[in-house]
Design a protein around this motif. Structure first.
Motif, short mmCIF file in Angstrom:
data_model
loop_
_atom_site.label_atom_id
_atom_site.label_comp_id
_atom_site.label_asym_id
_atom_site.label_seq_id
_atom_site.Cartn_x
_atom_site.Cartn_y
_atom_site.Cartn_z
N GLN A 184 -8.99 0.26 10.40
CA GLN A 184 -9.17 1.65 10.82
C GLN A 184 -9.97 1.73 12.13
O GLN A 184 -9.68 2.55 13.00
CB GLN A 184 -9.87 2.45 9.73
CG GLN A 184 -9.17 2.41 8.38
CD GLN A 184 -7.68 2.66 8.49
OE1 GLN A 184 -7.26 3.64 9.10
NE2 GLN A 184 -6.88 1.77 7.91
N SER A 225 0.82 -1.21 0.00
CA SER A 225 0.00 0.00 0.00
C SER A 225 0.86 1.26 0.00
O SER A 225 1.89 1.32 0.69
CB SER A 225 -0.91 0.00 1.23
OG SER A 225 -1.56 1.24 1.37
N ASP A 226 0.41 2.29 -0.72
CA ASP A 226 1.14 3.56 -0.71
C ASP A 226 1.12 4.22 0.67
O ASP A 226 1.96 5.07 0.97
CB ASP A 226 0.60 4.52 -1.76
CG ASP A 226 -0.89 4.82 -1.60
OD1 ASP A 226 -1.40 4.86 -0.46
OD2 ASP A 226 -1.57 5.03 -2.62
N GLU A 227 0.20 3.78 1.53
CA GLU A 227 0.13 4.32 2.90
C GLU A 227 1.39 3.99 3.70
O GLU A 227 1.67 4.66 4.70
CB GLU A 227 -1.09 3.72 3.62
CG GLU A 227 -2.41 4.02 2.94
CD GLU A 227 -3.52 3.09 3.43
OE1 GLU A 227 -4.36 3.55 4.21
OE2 GLU A 227 -3.51 1.91 3.02
N TYR A 228 2.14 2.98 3.27
CA TYR A 228 3.31 2.54 4.04
C TYR A 228 4.61 2.71 3.29
O TYR A 228 5.65 2.25 3.77
CB TYR A 228 3.11 1.09 4.48
CG TYR A 228 2.10 0.98 5.59
CD1 TYR A 228 2.48 1.13 6.92
CD2 TYR A 228 0.75 0.79 5.31
CE1 TYR A 228 1.55 1.08 7.94
CE2 TYR A 228 -0.19 0.74 6.33
CZ TYR A 228 0.22 0.88 7.63
OH TYR A 228 -0.72 0.83 8.64
N GLY A 267 -3.51 -0.63 6.22
CA GLY A 267 -4.30 0.60 6.23
C GLY A 267 -5.65 0.36 5.59
O GLY A 267 -6.30 -0.66 5.82
N TRP A 268 -6.03 1.30 4.73
CA TRP A 268 -7.34 1.21 4.10
C TRP A 268 -7.37 0.23 2.93
O TRP A 268 -8.39 -0.34 2.60
CB TRP A 268 -7.76 2.59 3.58
CG TRP A 268 -8.25 3.52 4.65
CD1 TRP A 268 -7.57 4.55 5.22
CD2 TRP A 268 -9.54 3.50 5.27
NE1 TRP A 268 -8.35 5.17 6.16
CE2 TRP A 268 -9.57 4.56 6.22
CE3 TRP A 268 -10.67 2.69 5.14
CZ2 TRP A 268 -10.68 4.82 7.01
CZ3 TRP A 268 -11.78 2.96 5.93
CH2 TRP A 268 -11.78 4.02 6.85
N HIS A 269 -6.24 0.06 2.28
CA HIS A 269 -6.25 -0.67 1.00
C HIS A 269 -4.92 -1.35 0.77
O HIS A 269 -3.99 -1.24 1.60
CB HIS A 269 -6.55 0.29 -0.15
CG HIS A 269 -5.58 1.43 -0.25
ND1 HIS A 269 -4.33 1.30 -0.83
CD2 HIS A 269 -5.65 2.72 0.18
CE1 HIS A 269 -3.69 2.45 -0.77
NE2 HIS A 269 -4.47 3.33 -0.16
N ASP A 281 1.32 -3.88 9.13
CA ASP A 281 1.22 -2.63 8.40
C ASP A 281 0.03 -2.71 7.45
O ASP A 281 0.17 -3.04 6.26
CB ASP A 281 2.52 -2.38 7.63
CG ASP A 281 3.68 -2.11 8.58
OD1 ASP A 281 3.43 -1.45 9.60
OD2 ASP A 281 4.79 -2.55 8.30
N CYS A 332 7.25 11.97 -2.02
CA CYS A 332 6.05 11.17 -2.30
C CYS A 332 6.46 9.87 -2.98
O CYS A 332 7.41 9.83 -3.76
CB CYS A 332 5.10 11.96 -3.20
SG CYS A 332 3.51 11.13 -3.46
N TYR A 333 5.75 8.81 -2.68
CA TYR A 333 6.14 7.49 -3.17
C TYR A 333 6.21 7.43 -4.69
O TYR A 333 7.00 6.65 -5.26
CB TYR A 333 5.16 6.42 -2.65
CG TYR A 333 3.90 6.29 -3.47
CD1 TYR A 333 3.77 5.29 -4.43
CD2 TYR A 333 2.83 7.18 -3.31
CE1 TYR A 333 2.62 5.16 -5.19
CE2 TYR A 333 1.69 7.07 -4.07
CZ TYR A 333 1.58 6.07 -5.01
OH TYR A 333 0.45 5.95 -5.76
#
Length: 520
Positions: free
Chosen positions: A154, A97-100, A172-174, A170, A123-124
């Motif tokens: 969440q 995920s881009d969240e991590y 997150g949402w997706h 790890d 930014c990733y």
């Protein structure tokens, strides 16, 4: 319901092709080879050079220590001496995920990124490397998360913080959106361009020339995108081939016979038992206190066991659903065959190195007998056998490839194949998958791998020469995380001096050391 979703192979091939505009008219009319890049790093292309190798690194913080950051610090000491870094896959756990990406990749490897001194601003999908960084996708870089688990993660977030929730996953949402995040992070995402913008981009960045046409010019500090999920480049007269093994790792179908039905029932029973074991471990974890140092160590071990069981269950699931219609990425394998033949026929090439995620040979406890491992071995053998038929008059007894790097197994290991009856015989295989995520032990069956020969019994096909993974018990448990430096020497065939470096977490302290180098 599955905890993570692994997209179908056909979906991976389709989606990744769309993102790089595979064989788009604008690309074809320019004669661009989308599987090739030229390394334009301002350095003289000499026969002696060095590179680093890492893999399965993309974890977050472990309780009060960060293995991946410790490994990265060791790599930084070699950064100026090494021409590039190879990554064997699983860049970001758990589901790409881009969240991590910041926590699990950008921050640990900030010294390898332009602007890394302010890594929180990177930014990733805008990363530029100051040293060439060549990854391949791992299975976790393709994984997705069912919506219900994203919502659950969440909802329990505040509780996890307040009560020091024992599972530090790890999530997150997706997930990765079927590999889209990996593509935006590392590949040239041409899907975002069209019309004149696409033309300008191709005219500016695809100006290098090779025997197969125009190709992408990889410029550290300026433009460090990759042309495709699999690709090739050369350094010092050696061809490097990066593969996406996720699209040719599907297990071989169970036979549609009475014996096949028996095997299916056995797998279903085994899966049921593994699920029970995993649930028992989860219940044990929920009773432990991560604030207690001894119980925290136990939590790490239980977390690793739960993950291991999950991987075995997923491997069984793949065997149960695969059938004759399951796609294998023969397009990529045919490409590899053609390029290996061309490499052998090119007098300027003195060696060949492959790197991809899933190992064909390994003695790590969870991977050595997996259906995926055997499938990768079978399909790679088909390619190498076909190449050997074409270039046997040129090899003079040398293996088709000089060296193969893999990840997926959470360890560092060097193996050598023996007489396999195929063109993968007498080849060196190095697993570099212990650079940050939970480490594994070597199997109890020992260092030699055998294959059945039907009524003729079995033969030994590979032997482990070095294994660096989890070992010991209780307070004497050792967790040696690792990376490799490889020094390439002049000459034909080339010599590779492999230097393993270890950051070991032992009795709640870090110990740094080097393992005796070996020459291949």
């Amino acid at each position: 319901m599955q905890f993570v979703i692994d997209p179908l192979i056909a979906t991976k091939i389709l989606k990744m092709g769309q993102r790089v505009r595979w064989r788009d008219p604008a690309i074809l009319e320019r004669g661009i080879d989308q599987t090739c890049l030229v390394l334009d790093d301002g350095q003289e292309d000499t026969p002696e050079f060095s590179f680093l190798v890492i893999g399965d690194s993309g974890s977050g913080y472990h309780r009060n220590h960060n293995p991946q950051r410790q490994v990265a610090k060791g790599m930084e000491r070699h950064r100026e001496d090494c021409r590039f870094v190879l990554h064997t896959g699983d860049v970001v756990y758990l589901v790409g995920s881009d969240e991590y990406y910041y926590k699990n990749f950008i921050d640990p490897y900030q010294k390898f990124l332009v602007g890394g001194e302010q890594s929180e601003r990177i930014c990733y999908d805008k990363m530029v490397f100051n040293r060439p960084f060549f990854p391949v996708p791992g299975n976790h870089d393709y994984y997705d998360l069912p919506l219900i688990y994203g919502l659950l993660a969440q909802l329990i977030g505040p509780l996890r913080y307040l009560f020091r929730y024992q599972f530090e996953l790890d999530i997150g949402w997706h997930g990765s959106y079927q590999g889209d995040v990996y593509t935006r992070a590392f590949l040239d995402y041409l899907k975002a361009l069209s019309g004149e913008a696409l033309n300008r981009h191709l005219n500016f960045h695809y100006t290098a020339k090779t025997s197969t046409g125009a190709c992408l010019r990889y410029q550290p500090g300026v433009f460090t995108r990759l042309p495709n999920r699999y690709y090739t480049f050369q350094s010092g007269g050696i061809d490097f081939f990066a593969l996406d093994s996720n699209t040719f790792s599907a297990p071989l179908p169970l036979p549609d016979t009475a014996q096949g039905n028996v095997l299916r029932r056995q797998l279903e029973q085994q899966r049921s038992q593994l699920e029970k074991e995993r649930q028992q471990l989860v219940e044990t974890v929920l009773r432990l206190n991560p604030a207690d140092l001894q119980e925290a160590d136990q939590l790490d071990d239980l977390h690793a066991k739960i993950e291991q069981l999950g991987e075995v269950i997923k491997d069984i699931d793949q065997q149960l659903v695969v059938d004759a219609s399951t796609v294998t990425d023969w397009g990529q394998l045919d490409w590899l065959q053609e390029r290996l033949i061309a490499s052998w026929r090119n007098p300027e090439r003195r060696g060949r190195v492959l790197f991809f995620h899933h190992p064909p040979y390994v003695t790590e406890v969870t991977k050595w007998s997996q259906a995926q491992t055997l499938a990768i071995r079978d399909r790679l053998r088909q390619v190498l056998d076909a190449v050997a038929q074409e270039v046997s008059d040129q090899t003079q007894g040398r293996p088709i490839v000089d060296l193969v790097f893999n990840g997926h197994a959470h360890c560092m290991e060097h193996l050598q194949t023996l007489d396999t009856g195929h063109a993968d015989a007498y080849t060196n295989w190095i697993i570099c998958g212990g650079s940050g995520y939970s480490l594994r032990r070597q199997r109890t069956e020992g260092p030699e791998l055998t294959e059945a020969l039907g009524f003729a019994g079995a033969r030994t096909v590979a032997k482990s020469c070095l294994f660096v993974g989890r070992s010991g018990q209780g307070s004497h448990k050792r967790r040696p995380y690792s990376f490799l430096r490889v020094d390439v020497k002049a000459g034909c065939p080339p010599k590779f001096v492999v230097r393993p470096y270890v950051s070991e977490w032992y009795q709640r302290e870090w110990q740094e050391y080097a393992i005796e180098p070996f020459t291949l």
